[in-house]
Design a protein around this motif. Sequence first.
Motif, PDB file in Angstrom:
ATOM      1  N   THR A 196     -70.498  95.176  16.815  1.00 47.22           N
ATOM      2  CA  THR A 196     -71.680  96.042  16.688  1.00 47.22           C
ATOM      3  C   THR A 196     -72.324  96.393  18.026  1.00 47.22           C
ATOM      4  OG1 THR A 196     -73.224  94.194  16.444  1.00 47.22           O
ATOM      5  CG2 THR A 196     -72.171  95.012  14.447  1.00 47.22           C
ATOM      6  N   LEU A 197     -72.133  95.556  19.032  1.00 54.34           N
ATOM      7  CA  LEU A 197     -72.828  95.777  20.306  1.00 54.34           C
ATOM      8  C   LEU A 197     -72.422  97.087  20.953  1.00 54.34           C
ATOM      9  CD1 LEU A 197     -72.854  92.180  21.846  1.00 54.34           C
ATOM     10  CD2 LEU A 197     -74.718  93.404  20.689  1.00 54.34           C
ATOM     11  N   ALA A 198     -71.177  97.505  20.759  1.00 56.32           N
ATOM     12  CA  ALA A 198     -70.728  98.786  21.311  1.00 56.32           C
ATOM     13  C   ALA A 198     -71.508  99.957  20.721  1.00 56.32           C
ATOM     14  CB  ALA A 198     -69.238  98.974  21.054  1.00 56.32           C
ATOM     15  N   TRP A 199     -72.120  99.728  19.574  1.00 57.71           N
ATOM     16  CA  TRP A 199     -72.888 100.760  18.886  1.00 57.71           C
ATOM     17  C   TRP A 199     -74.392 100.570  19.073  1.00 57.71           C
ATOM     18  CZ3 TRP A 199     -70.541 104.901  16.711  1.00 57.71           C
ATOM     19  CH2 TRP A 199     -69.150 104.815  16.614  1.00 57.71           C
ATOM     20  N   GLY A 200     -74.776  99.706  19.998  1.00 53.59           N
ATOM     21  CA  GLY A 200     -76.184  99.533  20.344  1.00 53.59           C
ATOM     22  C   GLY A 200     -76.976  98.688  19.378  1.00 53.59           C
ATOM     23  N   MET A 201     -76.292  97.868  18.575  1.00 56.56           N
ATOM     24  CA  MET A 201     -76.984  97.007  17.617  1.00 56.56           C
ATOM     25  C   MET A 201     -76.427  95.598  17.702  1.00 56.56           C
ATOM     26  SD  MET A 201     -77.490  99.217  14.092  1.00 56.56           S
ATOM     27  CE  MET A 201     -75.773  99.727  13.950  1.00 56.56           C
ATOM     28  N   THR A 202     -77.292  94.629  17.483  1.00 57.10           N
ATOM     29  CA  THR A 202     -76.800  93.275  17.289  1.00 57.10           C
ATOM     30  C   THR A 202     -76.250  93.155  15.867  1.00 57.10           C
ATOM     31  OG1 THR A 202     -78.895  92.424  16.427  1.00 57.10           O
ATOM     32  CG2 THR A 202     -78.611  92.414  18.838  1.00 57.10           C
ATOM     33  N   PRO A 203     -75.435  92.143  15.584  1.00 57.18           N
ATOM     34  CA  PRO A 203     -74.958  91.963  14.206  1.00 57.18           C
ATOM     35  C   PRO A 203     -76.090  91.854  13.190  1.00 57.18           C
ATOM     36  CG  PRO A 203     -73.662  90.611  15.693  1.00 57.18           C
ATOM     37  CD  PRO A 203     -74.783  91.187  16.516  1.00 57.18           C
ATOM     38  N   LEU A 204     -77.193  91.205  13.572  1.00 54.68           N
ATOM     39  CA  LEU A 204     -78.317  91.071  12.645  1.00 54.68           C
ATOM     40  C   LEU A 204     -78.983  92.419  12.402  1.00 54.68           C
ATOM     41  CD1 LEU A 204     -80.085  89.304  10.894  1.00 54.68           C
ATOM     42  CD2 LEU A 204     -81.493  88.786  12.909  1.00 54.68           C
ATOM     43  N   GLU A 205     -79.164  93.217  13.444  1.00 55.01           N
ATOM     44  CA  GLU A 205     -79.776  94.548  13.279  1.00 55.01           C
ATOM     45  C   GLU A 205     -78.892  95.439  12.404  1.00 55.01           C
ATOM     46  OE1 GLU A 205     -82.176  94.829  17.545  1.00 55.01           O
ATOM     47  OE2 GLU A 205     -80.108  95.559  17.372  1.00 55.01           O
ATOM     48  N   ASP A 206     -77.593  95.369  12.614  1.00 55.91           N
ATOM     49  CA  ASP A 206     -76.656  96.136  11.787  1.00 55.91           C
ATOM     50  C   ASP A 206     -76.776  95.711  10.325  1.00 55.91           C
ATOM     51  OD1 ASP A 206     -74.354  97.661  10.994  1.00 55.91           O
ATOM     52  OD2 ASP A 206     -73.133  95.847  11.213  1.00 55.91           O
TER      53      ASP A 206
END
Length: 243
Positions: A196-206
Motif C-alpha cells: 500500500t505504501l506505493a499508493w501513499g497509504m499505510t496498510p491501516l489507512e487502506d
Amino acid sequence: MTMTPWTPYCGPAPDPVDVLGRWNGDPVLLAALGLLVACGVFLAVQRRPGSPFLLGAAGVLVLVFISPLCALSSALFTARTLHHLLLLLAAAPLAALWLPRLRAPRLALATAVQAVVFWAWHAPDLYAAALSNDLLYWVMQLTILGSAIWFWAAVRASNAAAAVAGLLAAMLLMGLLGALIVFAGEPLYAPHFATTLAWGMTPLEDQQAAGLIMWAPAAAAYLLVALWRISELFRRGEAARPA
C-alpha cells in the motif's frame, strides 16, 4: 522476519506507474467472458427481453476481472473491496433481472447466505488464503457472486414488505462489517501489508478506507433499493384509492 510470498490470481501488486497497462490476459477467462458477451449480443439481436441486463452484467465482469482493477486489487484492500462490491451491487442484480423470476423466493435464507459468504471471505486468514491459491480465489469470487444473485433474485420475486426487510437486513450487515474493519485498530489483511505504501497509504489507512466504503455507500445502496420498493406500496395505495 520472513514475509509470506503472496501470489494472487491477478498477479503481483502494481505500482502507480504501470497499473494502467496491467490488463488480465487469462485465455480461459477471456473465452468465458467473450462467450457471455456473444450470448448477450445474440439475445439482443433477437430482441429477447432482459438481454440488456445480461450485457450489463457481462460488462461489469469485464471491468472486475479483465481491467486494471483486477491487478490493483492485489495492491490495495480498497480496490479489492470495490471489486467485491461491483459483484454484489452491479453484476449480481443485473444477472438477477435477466434470469427467470423465482417461484419460491426464500428471501430470509438468501439474505443470511449472502451475509455469511461475504463475512467469511473477509475473515483475514481466509482472505489471505484466497490470494495465494487460484482455485480458492475463484471459489471466493463465484460464491460471492452466486449468493448475491440469489439474494437479488429473491428480492425481485418477493412482495414489497418482504423485500424491504431483506434489503434493510443486508444494509445493516454490510454496515456492521464495514464498521468492524474501520475500527479494528490494526491492519488485518496480510497480503496488503507491503503493497500500500506505493499508493501513499499505510496498510491501516487502506483498510479503513475500504471499511468506510462498505459502511457508507455500499450499505446505502441497499437502502436506496429499499426506499424504491417502499414507494411501490404508496403507488399501489394511490392506485387502489377510490376517485
